[in-house]
Motif scaffolding. Structure first.
Motif, PDB file in Angstrom:
ATOM      1  N   SER A 142     -43.146 -29.580  -7.684  1.00 11.63           N
ATOM      2  CA  SER A 142     -43.184 -29.489  -9.146  1.00 11.63           C
ATOM      3  C   SER A 142     -43.076 -28.041  -9.616  1.00 11.63           C
ATOM      4  CB  SER A 142     -44.474 -30.117  -9.680  1.00 11.63           C
ATOM      5  OG  SER A 142     -45.601 -29.337  -9.331  1.00 11.63           O
ATOM      6  N   VAL A 143     -43.614 -27.098  -8.814  1.00 11.96           N
ATOM      7  CA  VAL A 143     -43.513 -25.674  -9.172  1.00 11.96           C
ATOM      8  C   VAL A 143     -42.052 -25.244  -9.215  1.00 11.96           C
ATOM      9  CG1 VAL A 143     -43.959 -23.332  -8.343  1.00 11.96           C
ATOM     10  CG2 VAL A 143     -45.803 -25.017  -8.362  1.00 11.96           C
ATOM     11  N   VAL A 144     -41.291 -25.618  -8.194  1.00 18.21           N
ATOM     12  CA  VAL A 144     -39.882 -25.240  -8.143  1.00 18.21           C
ATOM     13  C   VAL A 144     -39.086 -25.953  -9.240  1.00 18.21           C
ATOM     14  CG1 VAL A 144     -37.793 -25.277  -6.724  1.00 18.21           C
ATOM     15  CG2 VAL A 144     -39.995 -24.713  -5.687  1.00 18.21           C
ATOM     16  N   SER A 145     -39.377 -27.243  -9.468  1.00 20.15           N
ATOM     17  CA  SER A 145     -38.676 -27.990 -10.521  1.00 20.15           C
ATOM     18  C   SER A 145     -38.954 -27.392 -11.889  1.00 20.15           C
ATOM     19  CB  SER A 145     -39.096 -29.459 -10.478  1.00 20.15           C
ATOM     20  OG  SER A 145     -38.729 -30.059  -9.259  1.00 20.15           O
ATOM     21  N   THR A 146     -40.205 -27.000 -12.130  1.00 21.91           N
ATOM     22  CA  THR A 146     -40.562 -26.377 -13.409  1.00 21.91           C
ATOM     23  C   THR A 146     -39.848 -25.043 -13.583  1.00 21.91           C
ATOM     24  OG1 THR A 146     -42.736 -27.442 -13.374  1.00 21.91           O
ATOM     25  CG2 THR A 146     -42.469 -25.540 -14.821  1.00 21.91           C
ATOM     26  N   ALA A 147     -39.744 -24.280 -12.502  1.00 20.53           N
ATOM     27  CA  ALA A 147     -39.043 -22.987 -12.570  1.00 20.53           C
ATOM     28  C   ALA A 147     -37.589 -23.170 -12.981  1.00 20.53           C
ATOM     29  CB  ALA A 147     -39.127 -22.279 -11.221  1.00 20.53           C
ATOM     30  N   ALA A 148     -36.982 -24.282 -12.554  1.00 20.67           N
ATOM     31  CA  ALA A 148     -35.584 -24.539 -12.916  1.00 20.67           C
ATOM     32  C   ALA A 148     -35.437 -25.012 -14.351  1.00 20.67           C
ATOM     33  CB  ALA A 148     -34.996 -25.581 -11.965  1.00 20.67           C
ATOM     34  N   LEU A 149     -36.515 -25.563 -14.949  1.00 20.30           N
ATOM     35  CA  LEU A 149     -36.449 -26.068 -16.322  1.00 20.30           C
ATOM     36  C   LEU A 149     -36.880 -25.037 -17.355  1.00 20.30           C
ATOM     37  CD1 LEU A 149     -37.916 -29.667 -15.810  1.00 20.30           C
ATOM     38  CD2 LEU A 149     -35.543 -29.065 -16.305  1.00 20.30           C
ATOM     39  N   LEU A 150     -37.683 -24.060 -16.963  1.00 19.19           N
ATOM     40  CA  LEU A 150     -38.210 -23.084 -17.915  1.00 19.19           C
ATOM     41  C   LEU A 150     -37.132 -22.346 -18.715  1.00 19.19           C
ATOM     42  CD1 LEU A 150     -41.264 -21.409 -16.137  1.00 19.19           C
ATOM     43  CD2 LEU A 150     -41.264 -22.742 -18.255  1.00 19.19           C
ATOM     44  N   PRO A 151     -35.988 -21.992 -18.107  1.00 12.67           N
ATOM     45  CA  PRO A 151     -34.969 -21.275 -18.898  1.00 12.67           C
ATOM     46  C   PRO A 151     -34.490 -22.031 -20.137  1.00 12.67           C
ATOM     47  CG  PRO A 151     -34.512 -21.017 -16.569  1.00 12.67           C
ATOM     48  CD  PRO A 151     -35.632 -22.023 -16.672  1.00 12.67           C
ATOM     49  N   LEU A 152     -34.558 -23.374 -20.117  1.00 11.39           N
ATOM     50  CA  LEU A 152     -34.138 -24.128 -21.297  1.00 11.39           C
ATOM     51  C   LEU A 152     -35.005 -23.804 -22.501  1.00 11.39           C
ATOM     52  CD1 LEU A 152     -33.441 -27.627 -19.677  1.00 11.39           C
ATOM     53  CD2 LEU A 152     -31.768 -25.928 -20.428  1.00 11.39           C
ATOM     54  N   LEU A 153     -36.262 -23.420 -22.256  1.00 11.29           N
ATOM     55  CA  LEU A 153     -37.169 -23.082 -23.342  1.00 11.29           C
ATOM     56  C   LEU A 153     -37.269 -21.576 -23.574  1.00 11.29           C
ATOM     57  CD1 LEU A 153     -40.122 -25.557 -22.597  1.00 11.29           C
ATOM     58  CD2 LEU A 153     -38.373 -25.764 -24.361  1.00 11.29           C
ATOM     59  N   LEU A 154     -37.212 -20.786 -22.500  1.00 13.54           N
ATOM     60  CA  LEU A 154     -37.481 -19.355 -22.605  1.00 13.54           C
ATOM     61  C   LEU A 154     -36.235 -18.500 -22.808  1.00 13.54           C
ATOM     62  CD1 LEU A 154     -40.134 -18.936 -19.740  1.00 13.54           C
ATOM     63  CD2 LEU A 154     -40.521 -19.433 -22.173  1.00 13.54           C
ATOM     64  N   VAL A 155     -35.102 -18.962 -22.333  1.00 17.58           N
ATOM     65  CA  VAL A 155     -33.922 -18.090 -22.253  1.00 17.58           C
ATOM     66  C   VAL A 155     -32.893 -18.382 -23.341  1.00 17.58           C
ATOM     67  CG1 VAL A 155     -32.015 -17.379 -20.725  1.00 17.58           C
ATOM     68  CG2 VAL A 155     -34.280 -17.791 -19.778  1.00 17.58           C
ATOM     69  N   GLN A 156     -32.868 -19.589 -23.883  1.00 20.03           N
ATOM     70  CA  GLN A 156     -31.749 -19.985 -24.744  1.00 20.03           C
ATOM     71  C   GLN A 156     -31.546 -19.070 -25.944  1.00 20.03           C
ATOM     72  OE1 GLN A 156     -29.856 -23.634 -24.956  1.00 20.03           O
ATOM     73  NE2 GLN A 156     -31.702 -24.814 -24.597  1.00 20.03           N
ATOM     74  N   LEU A 157     -32.605 -18.790 -26.701  1.00 21.94           N
ATOM     75  CA  LEU A 157     -32.424 -18.001 -27.927  1.00 21.94           C
ATOM     76  C   LEU A 157     -31.974 -16.566 -27.637  1.00 21.94           C
ATOM     77  CD1 LEU A 157     -35.344 -19.251 -30.202  1.00 21.94           C
ATOM     78  CD2 LEU A 157     -32.923 -19.896 -30.246  1.00 21.94           C
ATOM     79  N   PRO A 158     -32.636 -15.831 -26.749  1.00 16.65           N
ATOM     80  CA  PRO A 158     -32.093 -14.491 -26.444  1.00 16.65           C
ATOM     81  C   PRO A 158     -30.718 -14.546 -25.805  1.00 16.65           C
ATOM     82  CG  PRO A 158     -33.941 -15.035 -24.979  1.00 16.65           C
ATOM     83  CD  PRO A 158     -33.912 -16.060 -26.061  1.00 16.65           C
ATOM     84  N   ALA A 159     -30.456 -15.585 -25.010  1.00 18.40           N
ATOM     85  CA  ALA A 159     -29.126 -15.708 -24.408  1.00 18.40           C
ATOM     86  C   ALA A 159     -28.062 -15.878 -25.482  1.00 18.40           C
ATOM     87  CB  ALA A 159     -29.094 -16.898 -23.445  1.00 18.40           C
ATOM     88  N   GLY A 160     -28.349 -16.667 -26.507  1.00 15.55           N
ATOM     89  CA  GLY A 160     -27.379 -16.852 -27.584  1.00 15.55           C
ATOM     90  C   GLY A 160     -27.041 -15.544 -28.278  1.00 15.55           C
TER      91      GLY A 160
END
Length: 433
Positions: A61-79
């Protein structure tokens, strides 16, 4: 170029060649296809590798969560950064970074030196760069194809994503069964070919735009994209509708698993149902461009919600695997058509300099509801069971269909008609719909 000028150019100009002979788009599409497939293969391999090495669901679950976090943390600055930087160079950096991340995992597995921390870091880096790549690629497409070909191009992109999902999951399982490092070796190959295809494209990936790197705060640039999106009455209301449907489909995914278990069917049945559903999504993606060109967005929203209501409602009255799969395929078909239509509308109506920020904000709103849907679905399934929960999901979808009928802002879409305007924007006409 303004939206009005873009609409006039799209109306006046005629494509000089069909989309299938557009060399630059074909290079981008084929390279991105391998990139998306590589991402799907490695995504399914991460949790399998962790569970195989550690036997710990918590580590998985730790690894799966690490793969999902960018959807919440990275999208706005990435845009904001996608709109600030050169898209082609950014995509090349993304592929180089993803190649390095998955390559390090392949080497570690081959040497027998895998750690959970290494896998979690690689998964986070790969997923974060995937967010940047996806936003940059969507903005690039409209600069590589004729406006008349935009809906067909984005429909092919949707079909590519659906096909990558169908092939990537079983492919990742089979590759890691042959050798633990193979899925990540495939990822290295996919990202390498994608980078080479980017180098061969001749056209620019964006229009001329002012240098915004100096004197601009990231928060101000993100806010600019949010403000523009908020002024678009139709897009604003449609995103609220989409967020609601995403909640329901997260609930439905859990309900299907329990539905099959309650019926006493083997767990492999789920693969059959999901596989048939995936075929429906692929068919919807292939047909999405034609349907989008012939149908108004509001009609799609209302008709799709009604279709979903009927299909999901029928799932509440059967546990027969093939029938469940067929009904699930129907929901996937409608969802894929929605995705194509939404992508075309957003890309056509958004100024080129705001593409990354608007797409990122829309994506955050859409994916941000997934956790709520999973939590609510778990609660309802625990209280009501699968059958009643599925019927409740169908009833909620009917409410969303009613919302689409009566919501005044969903009557203000911008269409190809030059006299059609979104009165809430103040930006004039666009070329969406």
């Amino acid at each position: 170029m303004t939206l009005v000028e873009g609409a006039e150019a799209a109306t006046a100009a005629v494509p000089d060649r069909p989309l299938r002979r557009n060399r630059d788009f074909l290079l981008l599409w084929s390279g991105a296809s391998l990139s998306f497939l590589a991402a799907r293969v490695t995504a399914v391999a991460y949790p399998l590798i962790v569970l195989w090495h550690t036997g710990s669901p918590l580590a998985m679950s730790v690894v799966s969560t690490a793969a999902l976090l960018p959807l919440l943390l990275v999208q706005l600055p990435a845009g904001a950064l996608v709109d600030r930087w050169d898209r082609r160079r950014l995509m090349l950096v993304c592929e180089a970074g993803r190649l390095t991340a998955v390559g390090s995992v392949a080497l570690a597995l081959a040497a027998g030196r895998m750690t959970v921390a290494h896998l979690a870091a690689a998964a986070f880096v790969e997923a974060s760069l995937a967010v940047f790549y996806r936003l940059a690629e969507r903005g690039a497409v409209r600069n590589l194809v004729h406006p008349a070909h935009l809906s067909a191009a984005l429909a092919q992109n949707e079909a590519r994503g659906r096909a990558a999902g169908l092939l990537g999951q079983p492919g990742g399982v089979l590759l890691q069964s042959a050798a633990r490092w193979l899925p990540f070796g495939f990822g290295v190959l996919g990202y390498l070919v994608s980078a080479l295809s980017l180098l061969l494209i001749r056209k620019d990936f964006q229009q001329e735009r002012p240098d915004r790197t100096a004197g601009n705060r990231m928060a101000d640039e993100v806010s600019e994209g949010m403000r523009w999106l908020w002024r678009q009455r139709f897009l604003r209301a449609a995103l609220g509708y989409v967020a609601g449907t995403n909640v329901l489909f997260q609930m439905l995914a859990l309900a299907l698993i329990l539905r099959i278990k309650e019926a006493g069917l083997p767990s492999a049945t789920l693969a059959v149902v999901v596989g048939i559903g995936g075929v429906g999504g692929l068919c919807g993606a292939l047909a999405g461009g034609r349907i989008q060109r012939r149908t108004r967005q509001r009609t799609l929203l209302v008709g799709g919600a009604v279709a979903w209501t009927v299909l999901i409602g029928a799932m509440g009255f059967t546990s027969e695997p093939v029938l469940l799969g067929a009904l699930y395929a129907g929901t996937g078909f409608v969802g894929a058509v929605f995705n194509v239509a939404a992508a075309v509308y957003q890309v056509r109506t958004t100024p080129d300099a705001l593409q990354g920020r608007v797409a990122a904000t829309a994506g955050l709103i859409g994916s941000g509801t997934n956790a709520l849907g999973s939590f609510a679905g778990g609660v309802l399934l625990a209280v009501w069971g699968a059958e009643t929960t599925v019927r409740a999901i169908a009833a909620a979808m009917a409410v969303l269909a009613l919302f689409a009928v009566v919501a005044p802002d969903l009557k203000g879409e911008i269409t190809d008609d030059p006299t059609d305007t979104d009165t809430g924007t103040g930006t004039g006409t666009g070329t969406g719909g």
